[in-house]
Design an enzyme around this catalytic site. Sequence first.
Site: not given
Ligand code: URA
Length: 252
Positions: A5, A77, A165, A220
């Site tokens: 790949h 790889e 999310r 977050r």
């Molecule tokens: N990458 C992720 O997987 N989550 C995020 O919140 C930011 C970057």
Amino acid sequence: MAVNHLGIDAGQLEGATLALLPGDPGRVDLIAATLDDPTALASEREFTTWRARTSGRPVVVTSTGIGGPSLSIAVEELAQLGVRTFVRVGTTGAIQRGIAPGDVVISTGAVRLDGASRHFAPPEYPAVADFGVAGALIEGAAANDIRFHLGITASSDTFYPGQERRDTYRGYVLPGLDGSLAMWRALGVLNYEMEAATLFVMASTMGLRAGAVSGVILNRAETESLADGAVAVAEQNAVLVATSAAGLLVEL
Ligand code: URA
């Protein structure tokens, strides 16, 4: 002969035993350009590879694409071609208060919310970083005066539901994922990303060394929105830490 790949062969690596692994093919040349003698080798699908030098020794920079399945192809790889030390350099969303955009997370281990690592070891097997690689990443952060957080990362196969999310098209997460972000926060997990668990399990089970540094693009606990310029700063800081660590690791 070129591997399946990546489209590169062992001769092109000039004996490189260390790989830097961003996810994004567009970041590979930028990372290689921070090192000496950057040289493009191949670009196939999500896998772009450059060779460069640090401390006089060859290193390879290969993009893995997003998530465990494509990362597993790149690691397999590169190992076939002689690479023995892998440093993932990516971005992440923090979930603990006190971690700011632009900080980096150096993962000591990863919660295996992926599927790919199960193809290398059963779920009871831990996903842990190599202490030597993690130590070099800590030294890399200190040398560049970059604020770092050391601890456990959650590696999810999905960016949206697996990281709980809700600002999504459907706005729905399965009952099994409802409350998962709060649970991982209560259990001290620092951040979400999508590759470390697969990398750590592959490396441990195959006798290789691996570590991961992720630049924080948002926290977050505070917001679901990206601030202007946050991704660029996070990427730049993670790259500084990873390339400094590479300079130490190739000398070992
Ligand atoms: N990458 C992720 O997987 N989550 C995020 O919140 C930011 C970057």
